[in-house]
Design an enzyme around this catalytic site. Structure first.
Site, PDB file in Angstrom:
ATOM      1  N   ARG A  54       0.833  -1.203   0.000  1.00  0.00           N
ATOM      2  CA  ARG A  54       0.000   0.000   0.000  1.00  0.00           C
ATOM      3  C   ARG A  54       0.862   1.245   0.000  1.00  0.00           C
ATOM      4  O   ARG A  54       0.563   2.240  -0.664  1.00  0.00           O
ATOM      5  CB  ARG A  54      -0.952  -0.005   1.202  1.00  0.00           C
ATOM      6  CG  ARG A  54      -1.661   1.341   1.409  1.00  0.00           C
ATOM      7  CD  ARG A  54      -2.762   1.275   2.450  1.00  0.00           C
ATOM      8  NE  ARG A  54      -2.380   0.612   3.668  1.00  0.00           N
ATOM      9  CZ  ARG A  54      -1.638   1.155   4.637  1.00  0.00           C
ATOM     10  NH1 ARG A  54      -1.186   2.389   4.520  1.00  0.00           N
ATOM     11  NH2 ARG A  54      -1.359   0.471   5.720  1.00  0.00           N
ATOM     12  N   TYR A 106     -16.986  15.865 -16.157  1.00  0.00           N
ATOM     13  CA  TYR A 106     -17.328  14.443 -16.103  1.00  0.00           C
ATOM     14  C   TYR A 106     -18.379  14.177 -15.030  1.00  0.00           C
ATOM     15  O   TYR A 106     -18.300  14.699 -13.918  1.00  0.00           O
ATOM     16  CB  TYR A 106     -16.060  13.631 -15.830  1.00  0.00           C
ATOM     17  CG  TYR A 106     -16.312  12.185 -15.500  1.00  0.00           C
ATOM     18  CD1 TYR A 106     -17.094  11.375 -16.331  1.00  0.00           C
ATOM     19  CD2 TYR A 106     -15.776  11.618 -14.348  1.00  0.00           C
ATOM     20  CE1 TYR A 106     -17.331  10.049 -16.023  1.00  0.00           C
ATOM     21  CE2 TYR A 106     -15.996  10.290 -14.040  1.00  0.00           C
ATOM     22  CZ  TYR A 106     -16.788   9.509 -14.876  1.00  0.00           C
ATOM     23  OH  TYR A 106     -17.019   8.201 -14.558  1.00  0.00           O
ATOM     24  N   ASP A 178      -8.248  17.750 -15.008  1.00  0.00           N
ATOM     25  CA  ASP A 178      -8.404  16.397 -15.525  1.00  0.00           C
ATOM     26  C   ASP A 178      -7.936  16.425 -16.975  1.00  0.00           C
ATOM     27  O   ASP A 178      -8.539  17.083 -17.821  1.00  0.00           O
ATOM     28  CB  ASP A 178      -9.881  15.998 -15.422  1.00  0.00           C
ATOM     29  CG  ASP A 178     -10.149  14.584 -15.901  1.00  0.00           C
ATOM     30  OD1 ASP A 178      -9.355  14.060 -16.696  1.00  0.00           O
ATOM     31  OD2 ASP A 178     -11.190  14.017 -15.507  1.00  0.00           O
ATOM     32  N   LYS A 203      -8.346   5.059 -19.439  1.00  0.00           N
ATOM     33  CA  LYS A 203      -8.639   5.510 -20.790  1.00  0.00           C
ATOM     34  C   LYS A 203      -7.382   5.458 -21.667  1.00  0.00           C
ATOM     35  O   LYS A 203      -6.862   4.398 -21.932  1.00  0.00           O
ATOM     36  CB  LYS A 203      -9.238   6.922 -20.733  1.00  0.00           C
ATOM     37  CG  LYS A 203     -10.340   7.137 -19.685  1.00  0.00           C
ATOM     38  CD  LYS A 203     -11.433   6.107 -19.667  1.00  0.00           C
ATOM     39  CE  LYS A 203     -12.672   6.549 -18.890  1.00  0.00           C
ATOM     40  NZ  LYS A 203     -12.534   6.537 -17.438  1.00  0.00           N
TER      41      LYS A 203
END
Length: 387
Positions: A54, A106, A178, A203
């Protein structure tokens, strides 16, 4: 290879070599994927480079090194999804803080800001990011973050990032963008003074519809340390296999994005002449409101997203989306296969109905993600579906 030598290499070369150094133990030209969850330490209270996956993982670190180089940043962080990355940015905020976000936004980011962050007493104002005066008017004493998109989703608006970055610095406000639609192949916002660059790595960075991830990149060490602390404390890290897949995707990113952008421009120009199409939104077209700005900001292409509007009811628009064969009806974007979707019922369904109407997310709107198929085949597929 020295860091100075790496910095002098071209974007495409760095995408292949930075973060992908030859494995010293075997000579493998592709670094191994490290699935280990924990790492043996040199002594009690003594810490090696990695201790728990982590907090840090070699495969994830390789990806982060590559992305930091491509974004011209000092560091990057890889998250379990794009929304996890945006959420980490909002965790820099405190109760009573205010966010100014773009109205061409978005749907998942809209939902996070309006339905989750509001529970912590964080207020949000949506404004047209292409109107710097409106952004300036919206920034108040409690504003701590401006959140924009390099290419707005779904109406493909283009904000003037250097001007917004200057405004943010003058007001003492963080600004993040973004850059999922733009990709670092075409635009690198940190070079314009933006503080935080986010990607849904699902993406274009991954590029093959086979992994989920998100990233942040920054140019300031203190900001990086704050975001790393949040990521480590909350745990939304990218797994090793997805890190490997996205690292592999980055190697072909520049080739894919530029070829997809060329086809997208052809698709947009063809749609503009179609008698049943009311309008086309694509920054590469001369009639796009920010075409001249996009020509200055973007490097050799305008992205592979195309939005167009039919003069049709919501059910008629849905039938067009359902009729394509090569354009798969699906959310997401940025992969080698082309996708089609109806924002009003899919990617932006989380918008309140009044906000969809106010911000131009109409019933006739269709969003295309142009892949790597030939223009002729994609044109014929759309022509048959539109009728």
């Amino acid at each position: 290879m020295s860091d100075q030598k790496k910095d002098s290499l071209s974007f495409r070369t760095r995408a292949i070599h930075v973060g992908n150094e030859v494995d010293p133990s075997t000579g493998a030209v592709v670094p191994p994927v490290h699935f280990a969850s924990t790492f043996r330490q040199p002594g009690a209270g003594e810490w090696g480079e990695f201790d728990y996956s982590r907090s840090g993982n070699p495969t994830r670190s390789h990806l982060q090194d590559t992305l930091a180089s491509l974004e011209s940043g000092i560091g990057a962080l890889a998250f379990s999804s794009g929304m996890a990355a945006i959420h980490a940015v909002t965790m820099l905020l405190e109760t009573g803080d205010h966010v100014v976000a773009g109205c061409d936004l978005y749907g998942g980011a809209y939902r996070l800001l309006h339905k989750i962050c509001n529970r912590s007493g964080i207020e949000v104002s949506l404004v047209d990011m292409t109107d710097v005066n409106r952004v300036a008017e919206a920034v108040g004493d409690r504003t701590k973050l401006i959140w924009a998109e390099t290419i707005g989703n779904p109406r493909l608006s283009i904000p003037d990032l250097p001007v917004l970055a200057t405004l943010a610095k003058q007001r003492g406000v963080l600004i993040g963008v973004d850059n999922t639609f733009g990709t670092p192949s075409l635009i690198r916002p940190l070079e314009s003074g933006i503080d935080i660059v986010m990607h849904s790595a699902t993406k274009y960075l991954g590029g093959h519809s086979d992994c989920l991830g998100g990233t942040l990149a920054v140019a300031d060490q203190e900001l990086f340390d704050r975001l790393y602390y949040i990521q480590n404390a909350t745990g939304a890290v990218l797994d090793p296999m997805s890190s490997f897949l996205i690292s592999r995707g980055l190697k072909t990113l520049d080739l894919r994005v530029r070829e997809q952008s060329r086809t997208a421009l052809e698709i947009a120009a063809w749609l503009r002449e179609h008698p049943k199409v009311r309008g086309v939104l694509y920054p590469g077209l001369e009639n796009h409101p920010q075409h001249e700005l996009a020509s200055r900001l973007f490097d050799g292409g305008f992205g592979a997203m195309v939005t167009f509007e039919l003069d049709a009811r919501i059910d008629q628009t849905a039938r067009v989306c359902e009729a394509t064969q090569l354009f798969h009806l699906a959310v997401s974007l940025g992969a080698v296969e082309s996708l089609i979707e109806q924002p009003a019922t899919m990617s932006h369904a989380s918008y309140d109905a009044a906000d969809r109407e106010r911000f131009g997310i109409t019933d006739g709107l269709i969003r295309l993600s142009v892949g790597l198929e030939s223009f002729d085949d994609l044109r014929d597929d759309l022509a048959a579906a539109i009728g």
